[in-house]
Motif scaffolding. Sequence first.
Motif, PDB file in Angstrom:
ATOM      1  N   GLY A 103       0.807  -1.216   0.000  1.00 47.06           N
ATOM      2  CA  GLY A 103       0.000   0.000   0.000  1.00 47.06           C
ATOM      3  C   GLY A 103       0.836   1.260   0.000  1.00 47.06           C
ATOM      4  O   GLY A 103       0.522   2.238  -0.685  1.00 47.06           O
ATOM      5  N   TYR A 104       1.929   1.252   0.756  1.00 46.12           N
ATOM      6  CA  TYR A 104       2.812   2.422   0.777  1.00 46.12           C
ATOM      7  C   TYR A 104       3.514   2.608  -0.567  1.00 46.12           C
ATOM      8  O   TYR A 104       3.726   3.739  -1.016  1.00 46.12           O
ATOM      9  N   LEU A 105       3.872   1.503  -1.206  1.00 49.06           N
ATOM     10  CA  LEU A 105       4.498   1.601  -2.524  1.00 49.06           C
ATOM     11  C   LEU A 105       3.542   2.270  -3.511  1.00 49.06           C
ATOM     12  O   LEU A 105       3.936   3.155  -4.286  1.00 49.06           O
ATOM     13  N   GLU A 110       1.170   7.147  -6.391  1.00 49.34           N
ATOM     14  CA  GLU A 110       0.005   8.020  -6.521  1.00 49.34           C
ATOM     15  C   GLU A 110       0.364   9.476  -6.234  1.00 49.34           C
ATOM     16  O   GLU A 110      -0.200  10.400  -6.823  1.00 49.34           O
ATOM     17  N   ASN A 111       1.312   9.664  -5.313  1.00 54.31           N
ATOM     18  CA  ASN A 111       1.760  11.020  -4.960  1.00 54.31           C
ATOM     19  C   ASN A 111       2.900  11.509  -5.855  1.00 54.31           C
ATOM     20  O   ASN A 111       3.482  12.564  -5.598  1.00 54.31           O
ATOM     21  N   HIS A 112       3.235  10.715  -6.882  1.00 52.68           N
ATOM     22  CA  HIS A 112       4.273  11.052  -7.854  1.00 52.68           C
ATOM     23  C   HIS A 112       5.655  11.206  -7.218  1.00 52.68           C
ATOM     24  O   HIS A 112       6.509  11.933  -7.731  1.00 52.68           O
ATOM     25  N   VAL A 113       5.852  10.527  -6.077  1.00 51.19           N
ATOM     26  CA  VAL A 113       7.191  10.474  -5.486  1.00 51.19           C
ATOM     27  C   VAL A 113       8.040   9.471  -6.266  1.00 51.19           C
ATOM     28  O   VAL A 113       9.231   9.701  -6.499  1.00 51.19           O
ATOM     29  N   LEU A 114       7.411   8.365  -6.664  1.00 51.53           N
ATOM     30  CA  LEU A 114       8.051   7.366  -7.503  1.00 51.53           C
ATOM     31  C   LEU A 114       7.374   7.320  -8.859  1.00 51.53           C
ATOM     32  O   LEU A 114       6.156   7.526  -8.957  1.00 51.53           O
ATOM     33  N   THR A 115       8.133   7.041  -9.894  1.00 48.11           N
ATOM     34  CA  THR A 115       7.537   6.811 -11.205  1.00 48.11           C
ATOM     35  C   THR A 115       7.066   5.353 -11.271  1.00 48.11           C
ATOM     36  O   THR A 115       7.564   4.501 -10.520  1.00 48.11           O
ATOM     37  N   PRO A 116       6.127   5.027 -12.165  1.00 50.47           N
ATOM     38  CA  PRO A 116       5.718   3.623 -12.318  1.00 50.47           C
ATOM     39  C   PRO A 116       6.898   2.705 -12.627  1.00 50.47           C
ATOM     40  O   PRO A 116       6.945   1.573 -12.156  1.00 50.47           O
ATOM     41  N   ILE A 122      11.233  -1.732  -7.933  1.00 48.62           N
ATOM     42  CA  ILE A 122      11.215  -2.070  -6.508  1.00 48.62           C
ATOM     43  C   ILE A 122      10.400  -3.333  -6.269  1.00 48.62           C
ATOM     44  O   ILE A 122      10.811  -4.240  -5.537  1.00 48.62           O
ATOM     45  N   LEU A 123       9.232  -3.410  -6.909  1.00 54.43           N
ATOM     46  CA  LEU A 123       8.371  -4.579  -6.741  1.00 54.43           C
ATOM     47  C   LEU A 123       9.070  -5.847  -7.226  1.00 54.43           C
ATOM     48  O   LEU A 123       8.984  -6.903  -6.601  1.00 54.43           O
ATOM     49  N   SER A 124       9.770  -5.744  -8.339  1.00 51.00           N
ATOM     50  CA  SER A 124      10.507  -6.889  -8.863  1.00 51.00           C
ATOM     51  C   SER A 124      11.555  -7.360  -7.860  1.00 51.00           C
ATOM     52  O   SER A 124      11.716  -8.566  -7.625  1.00 51.00           O
ATOM     53  N   GLY A 125      12.251  -6.409  -7.249  1.00 50.66           N
ATOM     54  CA  GLY A 125      13.251  -6.764  -6.242  1.00 50.66           C
ATOM     55  C   GLY A 125      12.618  -7.438  -5.035  1.00 50.66           C
ATOM     56  O   GLY A 125      13.168  -8.404  -4.490  1.00 50.66           O
ATOM     57  N   MET A 126      11.471  -6.954  -4.609  1.00 51.61           N
ATOM     58  CA  MET A 126      10.776  -7.534  -3.454  1.00 51.61           C
ATOM     59  C   MET A 126      10.346  -8.971  -3.730  1.00 51.61           C
ATOM     60  O   MET A 126      10.518  -9.858  -2.884  1.00 51.61           O
ATOM     61  N   GLN A 153      -3.072  -4.073  -9.860  1.00 51.67           N
ATOM     62  CA  GLN A 153      -1.774  -4.716 -10.027  1.00 51.67           C
ATOM     63  C   GLN A 153      -0.834  -3.778 -10.787  1.00 51.67           C
ATOM     64  O   GLN A 153      -1.201  -3.253 -11.827  1.00 51.67           O
ATOM     65  N   LEU A 154       0.342  -3.606 -10.239  1.00 51.16           N
ATOM     66  CA  LEU A 154       1.355  -2.796 -10.912  1.00 51.16           C
ATOM     67  C   LEU A 154       1.961  -3.576 -12.073  1.00 51.16           C
ATOM     68  O   LEU A 154       2.193  -3.045 -13.148  1.00 51.16           O
ATOM     69  N   THR A 155       2.187  -4.865 -11.836  1.00 55.76           N
ATOM     70  CA  THR A 155       2.689  -5.770 -12.862  1.00 55.76           C
ATOM     71  C   THR A 155       2.524  -7.188 -12.327  1.00 55.76           C
ATOM     72  O   THR A 155       2.155  -7.374 -11.170  1.00 55.76           O
ATOM     73  N   THR A 156       2.757  -8.188 -13.145  1.00 58.42           N
ATOM     74  CA  THR A 156       2.708  -9.579 -12.694  1.00 58.42           C
ATOM     75  C   THR A 156       3.957 -10.304 -13.171  1.00 58.42           C
ATOM     76  O   THR A 156       4.611  -9.883 -14.131  1.00 58.42           O
ATOM     77  N   PHE A 157       4.289 -11.402 -12.490  1.00 57.64           N
ATOM     78  CA  PHE A 157       5.499 -12.150 -12.786  1.00 57.64           C
ATOM     79  C   PHE A 157       5.151 -13.624 -12.998  1.00 57.64           C
ATOM     80  O   PHE A 157       4.474 -14.228 -12.168  1.00 57.64           O
TER      81      PHE A 157
END
Length: 418
Positions: A103-105, A110-116, A122-126, A153-157
């Motif tokens: 949720g924080y990611l 959403e707040n444009h602190v991170l780009t998609p 980051i999600l891939s690393g997690m 979903q941001l992406t799927t693996f």
Amino acid sequence: MQGQLSEIDIRSILQLIELGQRTGELYVEAYAGPENTGLSGLAIPRTAQSWLVFLLNGQIVYAGTTDGQLTRLRDYLHRYELDSALDTTTASAIAPFNSPEYGYLWALMENHVLTPEQGRAILSGMVHETLFDLLSLHQGAFVFKLSTALSPQLTTFHSGPLVTTITQQIQEWKQFHPHIQSPHQCPTIVDAKGIATELAGPQGSRLLNWMDGRTSMQQIARYLGRDVVTLAKGLYPYARRGLIQLPHPPQPTQPDPDREEWDAARVPRVVCVDDGVTVRQTVEQILEEQGYEATSIGNPLRALSLLFQLQPDLILCDIAMPELEGYQLCAMLRQSTAFRQTPIVMLTGKDGFIDRVKARMAGATDYLTKPFGAQELLTLVEKYVGLGNPQRPEPELLLAEAIQDDLEMGAGPTPPLR
């Protein structure tokens, strides 16, 4: 689908889920105790660890531990010099109860602190990091529960190729033994002059700064945006030549930095929701003698409204109660922003692996297995809202006596300790 990891491994479980194109949540729990050494060859601390993998049509959406901590996300943000971004960010409303990290990611994007693109990296690393841990397990238990997809979903693996790659990395990792044993070891420079001549350039300079004996290999890998095996491969020659040392990771002695520091001037408030009269009274007595403000509620329906008035710092919640089960009460509380971050500890049965799975799914922070003694209760309470008071009474038999009293009195339609 459920079972033991000694009977079927994580690779086969993920393969079955992918072949069946299933959507749901895979919960994995590692057995506590030194017998589960994992890939590092080191004994796992005597505290159980658990993970959740969210899947959509057989593909992985997100994976992480169930401890609710944000340390890992903060490490990944360090790569983009955004370490402090979490301090001013509120978790997105889509955050799953038991995975606030996700949720924080999303909130950061959403707040444009991170780009998609950064979010996907980051999600891939997690996901990679979590599977690296899971695929190294040999003892434990699992449950796969069909449920609605984690959304959005941001992406799927695809798990197949990812599992193949990580399995090969685990085999590589074993070659570093005994010089490098655990991703949680913190490199320390022994020969500063010798290694400085070989690690030139900006990245080498950063690496030298991080090898301070306090930063783990896992953290450094996150900072660099690399997997820990690639990092270990780069450090191995220096470790073998004695230019750096990697002592065994110490057991944590300080609370996690992502936990809010407790205000010592305020007495922590603990609420116990349990239909066993004597158990409630005994829990109150034990906690109050240790300086906590303790309140107990026997009716779970009444508890739902009283908890909003009491605003406790910690909630202890029995599972088997009339009118409203502990799972349902926990899930209802998690629907409110007032209780999204409040530790909720479920009181589960003696052989309650399924109870623990359901508790995690409902959003519980932790669980305490019945029957438990006073020392176990105090240790758990101190873990979340501890006063750290070394002066303890000797109430070890009080809870056992209370349980027996409730059973003899027939308190409630079900025994207080299942």
